[in-house]
Design a protein around this motif. Structure first.
Motif, PDB file in Angstrom:
ATOM      1  N   ILE A   1       9.254  -0.422  -0.720  1.00  0.00           N
ATOM      2  CA  ILE A   1       8.125  -0.921  -1.499  1.00  0.00           C
ATOM      3  C   ILE A   1       8.140  -2.436  -1.392  1.00  0.00           C
ATOM      4  O   ILE A   1       9.120  -3.092  -1.752  1.00  0.00           O
ATOM      5  CB  ILE A   1       8.224  -0.466  -2.964  1.00  0.00           C
ATOM      6  CG1 ILE A   1       8.196   1.066  -3.034  1.00  0.00           C
ATOM      7  CG2 ILE A   1       7.082  -1.053  -3.796  1.00  0.00           C
ATOM      8  CD1 ILE A   1       8.392   1.620  -4.418  1.00  0.00           C
ATOM      9  N   HIS A   2       7.055  -2.973  -0.876  1.00  0.00           N
ATOM     10  CA  HIS A   2       7.027  -4.411  -0.560  1.00  0.00           C
ATOM     11  C   HIS A   2       5.601  -4.936  -0.714  1.00  0.00           C
ATOM     12  O   HIS A   2       4.717  -4.243  -1.211  1.00  0.00           O
ATOM     13  CB  HIS A   2       7.533  -4.635   0.866  1.00  0.00           C
ATOM     14  CG  HIS A   2       6.721  -3.926   1.902  1.00  0.00           C
ATOM     15  ND1 HIS A   2       5.814  -4.562   2.720  1.00  0.00           N
ATOM     16  CD2 HIS A   2       6.649  -2.608   2.240  1.00  0.00           C
ATOM     17  CE1 HIS A   2       5.239  -3.677   3.530  1.00  0.00           C
ATOM     18  NE2 HIS A   2       5.733  -2.478   3.257  1.00  0.00           N
ATOM     19  N   GLY A   3       5.380  -6.154  -0.288  1.00  0.00           N
ATOM     20  CA  GLY A   3       4.046  -6.754  -0.388  1.00  0.00           C
ATOM     21  C   GLY A   3       3.944  -7.625  -1.624  1.00  0.00           C
ATOM     22  O   GLY A   3       4.798  -8.488  -1.860  1.00  0.00           O
ATOM     23  N   MET A   4       2.929  -7.374  -2.437  1.00  0.00           N
ATOM     24  CA  MET A   4       2.664  -8.201  -3.616  1.00  0.00           C
ATOM     25  C   MET A   4       3.533  -7.728  -4.790  1.00  0.00           C
ATOM     26  O   MET A   4       3.048  -7.221  -5.803  1.00  0.00           O
ATOM     27  CB  MET A   4       1.181  -8.163  -3.959  1.00  0.00           C
ATOM     28  CG  MET A   4       0.289  -8.730  -2.864  1.00  0.00           C
ATOM     29  SD  MET A   4      -1.481  -8.568  -3.221  1.00  0.00           S
ATOM     30  CE  MET A   4      -1.652  -9.698  -4.613  1.00  0.00           C
TER      31      MET A   4
ATOM     32  N   ASP B   1      -4.309  -4.643  -6.322  1.00  0.00           N
ATOM     33  CA  ASP B   1      -5.116  -3.520  -6.811  1.00  0.00           C
ATOM     34  C   ASP B   1      -5.025  -2.283  -5.924  1.00  0.00           C
ATOM     35  O   ASP B   1      -5.721  -1.301  -6.150  1.00  0.00           O
ATOM     36  CB  ASP B   1      -6.584  -3.929  -6.973  1.00  0.00           C
ATOM     37  CG  ASP B   1      -7.250  -4.326  -5.658  1.00  0.00           C
ATOM     38  OD1 ASP B   1      -6.609  -4.219  -4.592  1.00  0.00           O
ATOM     39  OD2 ASP B   1      -8.421  -4.752  -5.708  1.00  0.00           O
ATOM     40  N   MET B   2      -4.145  -2.311  -4.910  1.00  0.00           N
ATOM     41  CA  MET B   2      -4.071  -1.193  -3.961  1.00  0.00           C
ATOM     42  C   MET B   2      -2.632  -0.930  -3.538  1.00  0.00           C
ATOM     43  O   MET B   2      -1.838  -1.860  -3.363  1.00  0.00           O
ATOM     44  CB  MET B   2      -4.916  -1.515  -2.723  1.00  0.00           C
ATOM     45  CG  MET B   2      -4.827  -0.502  -1.602  1.00  0.00           C
ATOM     46  SD  MET B   2      -5.483  -1.216  -0.069  1.00  0.00           S
ATOM     47  CE  MET B   2      -5.467   0.198   1.009  1.00  0.00           C
ATOM     48  N   LEU B   3      -2.316   0.341  -3.393  1.00  0.00           N
ATOM     49  CA  LEU B   3      -1.047   0.763  -2.797  1.00  0.00           C
ATOM     50  C   LEU B   3      -1.362   1.361  -1.436  1.00  0.00           C
ATOM     51  O   LEU B   3      -2.024   2.404  -1.352  1.00  0.00           O
ATOM     52  CB  LEU B   3      -0.347   1.803  -3.667  1.00  0.00           C
ATOM     53  CG  LEU B   3      -0.073   1.425  -5.118  1.00  0.00           C
ATOM     54  CD1 LEU B   3       0.533   2.611  -5.859  1.00  0.00           C
ATOM     55  CD2 LEU B   3       0.846   0.206  -5.211  1.00  0.00           C
TER      56      LEU B   3
ATOM     57  N   VAL C   1       2.242  -2.965  -1.521  1.00  0.00           N
ATOM     58  CA  VAL C   1       1.388  -3.352  -2.642  1.00  0.00           C
ATOM     59  C   VAL C   1       0.475  -4.466  -2.156  1.00  0.00           C
ATOM     60  O   VAL C   1       0.938  -5.524  -1.725  1.00  0.00           O
ATOM     61  CB  VAL C   1       2.231  -3.799  -3.845  1.00  0.00           C
ATOM     62  CG1 VAL C   1       1.334  -4.162  -5.020  1.00  0.00           C
ATOM     63  CG2 VAL C   1       3.224  -2.701  -4.247  1.00  0.00           C
ATOM     64  N   THR C   2      -0.830  -4.229  -2.204  1.00  0.00           N
ATOM     65  CA  THR C   2      -1.765  -5.143  -1.556  1.00  0.00           C
ATOM     66  C   THR C   2      -3.107  -5.121  -2.286  1.00  0.00           C
ATOM     67  O   THR C   2      -3.174  -4.803  -3.474  1.00  0.00           O
ATOM     68  CB  THR C   2      -1.911  -4.774  -0.063  1.00  0.00           C
ATOM     69  OG1 THR C   2      -2.838  -5.659   0.569  1.00  0.00           O
ATOM     70  CG2 THR C   2      -2.369  -3.341   0.129  1.00  0.00           C
ATOM     71  N   ARG C   3      -4.180  -5.418  -1.569  1.00  0.00           N
ATOM     72  CA  ARG C   3      -5.524  -5.442  -2.145  1.00  0.00           C
ATOM     73  C   ARG C   3      -6.492  -4.704  -1.222  1.00  0.00           C
ATOM     74  O   ARG C   3      -6.315  -4.670   0.001  1.00  0.00           O
ATOM     75  CB  ARG C   3      -6.017  -6.883  -2.327  1.00  0.00           C
ATOM     76  CG  ARG C   3      -5.244  -7.689  -3.363  1.00  0.00           C
ATOM     77  CD  ARG C   3      -5.858  -9.073  -3.541  1.00  0.00           C
ATOM     78  NE  ARG C   3      -7.287  -8.985  -3.840  1.00  0.00           N
ATOM     79  CZ  ARG C   3      -7.795  -8.751  -5.060  1.00  0.00           C
ATOM     80  NH1 ARG C   3      -6.970  -8.587  -6.084  1.00  0.00           N
ATOM     81  NH2 ARG C   3      -9.096  -8.683  -5.235  1.00  0.00           N
ATOM     82  N   PHE C   4      -7.539  -4.116  -1.834  1.00  0.00           N
ATOM     83  CA  PHE C   4      -8.541  -3.401  -1.052  1.00  0.00           C
ATOM     84  C   PHE C   4      -9.313  -4.325  -0.123  1.00  0.00           C
ATOM     85  O   PHE C   4      -9.850  -3.873   0.891  1.00  0.00           O
ATOM     86  CB  PHE C   4      -9.519  -2.666  -1.978  1.00  0.00           C
ATOM     87  CG  PHE C   4      -8.976  -1.376  -2.522  1.00  0.00           C
ATOM     88  CD1 PHE C   4      -8.950  -0.234  -1.739  1.00  0.00           C
ATOM     89  CD2 PHE C   4      -8.476  -1.304  -3.815  1.00  0.00           C
ATOM     90  CE1 PHE C   4      -8.448   0.965  -2.232  1.00  0.00           C
ATOM     91  CE2 PHE C   4      -7.980  -0.111  -4.319  1.00  0.00           C
ATOM     92  CZ  PHE C   4      -7.960   1.026  -3.531  1.00  0.00           C
ATOM     93  N   ASP C   5      -9.396  -5.615  -0.452  1.00  0.00           N
ATOM     94  CA  ASP C   5     -10.119  -6.543   0.425  1.00  0.00           C
ATOM     95  C   ASP C   5      -9.242  -7.097   1.547  1.00  0.00           C
ATOM     96  O   ASP C   5      -9.681  -7.940   2.333  1.00  0.00           O
ATOM     97  CB  ASP C   5     -10.742  -7.688  -0.383  1.00  0.00           C
ATOM     98  CG  ASP C   5      -9.722  -8.477  -1.206  1.00  0.00           C
ATOM     99  OD1 ASP C   5      -8.505  -8.236  -1.044  1.00  0.00           O
ATOM    100  OD2 ASP C   5     -10.143  -9.334  -2.014  1.00  0.00           O
TER     101      ASP C   5
ATOM    102  N   ALA D   1      -2.794   5.801   3.371  1.00  0.00           N
ATOM    103  CA  ALA D   1      -3.743   6.045   2.288  1.00  0.00           C
ATOM    104  C   ALA D   1      -3.756   4.843   1.361  1.00  0.00           C
ATOM    105  O   ALA D   1      -2.710   4.226   1.116  1.00  0.00           O
ATOM    106  CB  ALA D   1      -3.378   7.309   1.497  1.00  0.00           C
ATOM    107  N   GLY D   2      -4.923   4.519   0.842  1.00  0.00           N
ATOM    108  CA  GLY D   2      -5.064   3.414  -0.096  1.00  0.00           C
ATOM    109  C   GLY D   2      -5.331   3.938  -1.497  1.00  0.00           C
ATOM    110  O   GLY D   2      -6.367   4.563  -1.738  1.00  0.00           O
ATOM    111  N   THR D   3      -4.405   3.711  -2.423  1.00  0.00           N
ATOM    112  CA  THR D   3      -4.488   4.252  -3.778  1.00  0.00           C
ATOM    113  C   THR D   3      -4.695   3.123  -4.780  1.00  0.00           C
ATOM    114  O   THR D   3      -3.971   2.115  -4.727  1.00  0.00           O
ATOM    115  CB  THR D   3      -3.192   5.005  -4.131  1.00  0.00           C
ATOM    116  OG1 THR D   3      -2.899   5.955  -3.109  1.00  0.00           O
ATOM    117  CG2 THR D   3      -3.315   5.708  -5.468  1.00  0.00           C
ATOM    118  N   PRO D   4      -5.644   3.248  -5.708  1.00  0.00           N
ATOM    119  CA  PRO D   4      -5.835   2.200  -6.720  1.00  0.00           C
ATOM    120  C   PRO D   4      -4.595   2.041  -7.601  1.00  0.00           C
ATOM    121  O   PRO D   4      -4.061   3.020  -8.129  1.00  0.00           O
ATOM    122  CB  PRO D   4      -7.031   2.711  -7.535  1.00  0.00           C
ATOM    123  CG  PRO D   4      -7.742   3.671  -6.627  1.00  0.00           C
ATOM    124  CD  PRO D   4      -6.667   4.306  -5.806  1.00  0.00           C
ATOM    125  N   VAL D   5      -4.144   0.807  -7.767  1.00  0.00           N
ATOM    126  CA  VAL D   5      -2.965   0.535  -8.590  1.00  0.00           C
ATOM    127  C   VAL D   5      -3.202   0.943 -10.037  1.00  0.00           C
ATOM    128  O   VAL D   5      -2.333   1.551 -10.680  1.00  0.00           O
ATOM    129  CB  VAL D   5      -2.586  -0.954  -8.505  1.00  0.00           C
ATOM    130  CG1 VAL D   5      -1.525  -1.299  -9.550  1.00  0.00           C
ATOM    131  CG2 VAL D   5      -2.073  -1.298  -7.113  1.00  0.00           C
TER     132      VAL D   5
END
Length: 562
Positions: free
Chosen positions: A301-304, A364-366, A430-434, A376-380
């Motif tokens: 688990i990484h990113g933001m 706002d995205m996993l 852990v990131t963002r939809f944009d 897959a992009g899941t809303p946080v």
């Protein structure tokens, strides 16, 4: 070597088919040593899946259901067989044609392998080894099938290892060979034996040696078979199956109470409240199910995040374990479709793991990634709002089946699987939809996929014939993480009638319903169903297709009353 050599068409096709089989077997063997996903047939198949337009994919799922991958692989092998046979015929005319064709397919395989997520240079070894082995086999089989015409003669004037009388007879009847000369007039009983069938290569003459070809072909088939079996064994299927059998599931911190008797009407033909593992739907892009050994599995688990986390399977099993009854649904589920099921899942809280990592406020995205590269992009906010979002390793009291994501998958109530239910999960960014997209978003599907309120008629079946008099109409309805408050049925566009609902232990599962007093009269009748969820929303009767965010409409069936 250029040639105008000719032989029976079956023989030249056999040369190509055996060479192709050697390529497949050897590449599968080397893929077992390197990485199962590097098997070129699978890599090409996955590329076909990625490049297939969404409407065609939807058609394949509707038409073939969970067998769509089997159909695709069978189609690929049939195409490869046809091309291999054609290359065999080309190689008999000029060996360079066959070798060039194999090289071209090797380039296609290399390109397919290198464009797969997470690929490296080592992943091309199975393709290169398979093509190299096929080239050798092709060259060897052509040499064994065509021998110089002045080779030692057999009892009928052919080559000593079998061209003989059978080869001569074939030449007399097969238009693909040079016919034998007619006997000389007056030669009598003591005339010389007939000349063997001959083919000309430049200024050289060749004879078709059937026994030589068949001997070589049997050797090639044996090599392909042994290599293929060894490759499958090395792919880890047996080891992963054994490892799964050795997993002892931990007890949850707060075990769920046994399901109350009222959750299931136990009506024959009605979907049971708990879907057995063997009957649970499977829809994914994996042509070959990933084989992930739990001893080698890790989740990063990484990113933001403030503190990147890496967990082993043992680490996961030591955390507080929870269980939850959750219904999963695929966005490819048509109105009244089968791609939905309910199970009791065992795992750890995904939100708890994320809190340990420290999700930054702007995220706002996993972006979760499977062992085979699917994302897959899941809303946080959905995962963190208190629902039972799990990193699951148990299903209905057993370790996850391999087909359903062993050793670990995601389970997030209320979201279609394409944005949440990553199987064989190994990475969460852990990131963002944009900034990032899941697999299906650039292919025209919605970035966020909340499950829609829907219902289905299980009894009677569409097109069934039922007796006149009192009949049962029953089915299931779902509105995950909202819950079902009412289900209504109407016949022939008459008045809507309330049905009787089964118990629902949680809002995250489907709910059975039944109307057990429909007085059926002779003739054809149309039955419709609609559900109302706990928010007060009644599902719409407007029919929309599954793309881009799930189908809507009332499930409607027609029955005949005798």
């Amino acid at each position: 070597m250029q040639s105008n050599r000719r032989m029976p068409s079956w023989a030249s096709a056999l040369i190509g088919l055996v060479s192709g089989a050697v390529a497949v077997g050897v590449s599968l063997l080397i893929a077992g040593l390197v990485k199962p996903a590097a098997f070129p047939v699978v890599a090409v198949g996955n590329s076909v899946v990625d490049l297939t337009p969404a409407p065609l994919k939807e058609w394949a799922i509707r038409t073939f259901g969970e067998s769509d991958k089997t159909v695709l692989l069978a189609g690929i092998f049939l195409v490869l067989a046809a091309i291999a046979a054609a290359l065999g015929r080309a190689a008999v005319r000029d060996l360079r044609y066959g070798l060039a064709g194999l090289a071209a397919f090797g380039l296609i395989g290399v390109a397919a392998v290198l464009t797969r997520p997470g690929s490296g240079l080592m992943d091309v070894l199975p393709t290169l080894a398979g093509v190299g082995a096929a080239m050798y086999a092709l060259h060897r089989l052509v040499r064994q099938a065509l021998v110089p015409a002045d080779a030692p003669a057999g009892p009928y004037g052919g080559v000593s290892d079998g061209a003989g009388a059978v080869g001569a007879a074939e030449a007399a009847h097969d238009p693909g060979t040079t016919p034998l000369p007619e006997p000389l007039p007056g030669a009598g009983e003591h005339r010389d034996p007939p000349a063997p069938p001959v083919m000309r290569a430049g200024s050289d003459l060749y004879a078709f040696d059937r026994r030589g070809l068949l001997t070589g072909a049997l050797g090639g088939v044996a090599l392909a078979g042994v290599a293929g079996v060894a490759g499958r064994a090395l792919s880890g299927r047996a080891e992963v199956s054994a490892a799964r059998g050795g997993v002892t599931l931990p007890r949850p911190v707060k075990p769920l109470a046994p399901l109350p008797a009222g959750v299931d009407f136990r009506i024959k033909g009605l979907s049971p409240f708990v879907t057995p593992n063997n009957d649970f739907y499977r829809v994914d892009t994996a042509l070959v199910v990933p084989q992930v050994d739990p001893r080698d599995w890790t989740l990063t688990i990484h990113g933001m995040v403030d503190r990147p986390v890496e967990l082993t399977f043992a680490d996961l099993m030591k955390r507080a374990v929870v269980e939850a009854d959750v219904t999963l649904c695929c966005v490819s589920n048509e109105v009244g479709g089968p791609y939905i099921g309910n199970a009791r899942w065992l795992g750890v809280s995904l939100a708890g793991v994320l809190r340990d990592a420290g999700v930054q406020k702007d995220a706002d995205m996993l972006l979760s990634t499977s062992a085979d590269g699917w994302t897959a992009g899941t809303p946080v906010d959905v995962v963190m709002d208190g629902r039972d979002a799990l990193l699951a390793f148990g299903m209905n009291g057993q370790p996850l089946p391999v087909d359903h994501g062993f050793p670990v998958r995601q389970v997030v109530p209320g979201l279609y699987g394409y944005v949440s239910a990553t199987k064989w999960v190994t990475d969460i960014k852990v990131t963002r939809f944009d900034r990032d997209e899941g697999y299906w978003t650039p292919r025209g599907w919605s970035a966020k996929g909340p499950i829609k309120t829907e219902s289905r008629i299980d009894l009677p079946r569409d097109g069934a014939t039922v007796p006149a008099g009192k009949n049962v109409v029953a089915g299931v309805a779902w509105a995950q993480h909202k819950g079902i408050d009412a289900v209504e049925v109407r016949v022939d566009r008459g008045q809507w009638r309330q049905t009787r609902l089964a118990e629902a232990p949680t809002a995250d599962t489907w709910r059975q319903w039944v109307l057990d007093d429909w007085e059926a009269t002779p003739g054809s009748h149309t039955i419709e169903v609609r559900a109302t969820d706990a928010t007060g929303y009644t599902q719409t009767g407007d029919r929309v297709p599954i793309a881009p965010d799930g189908a809507t409409g009332w499930h409607t069936i027609t029955v005949e009353v005798a």
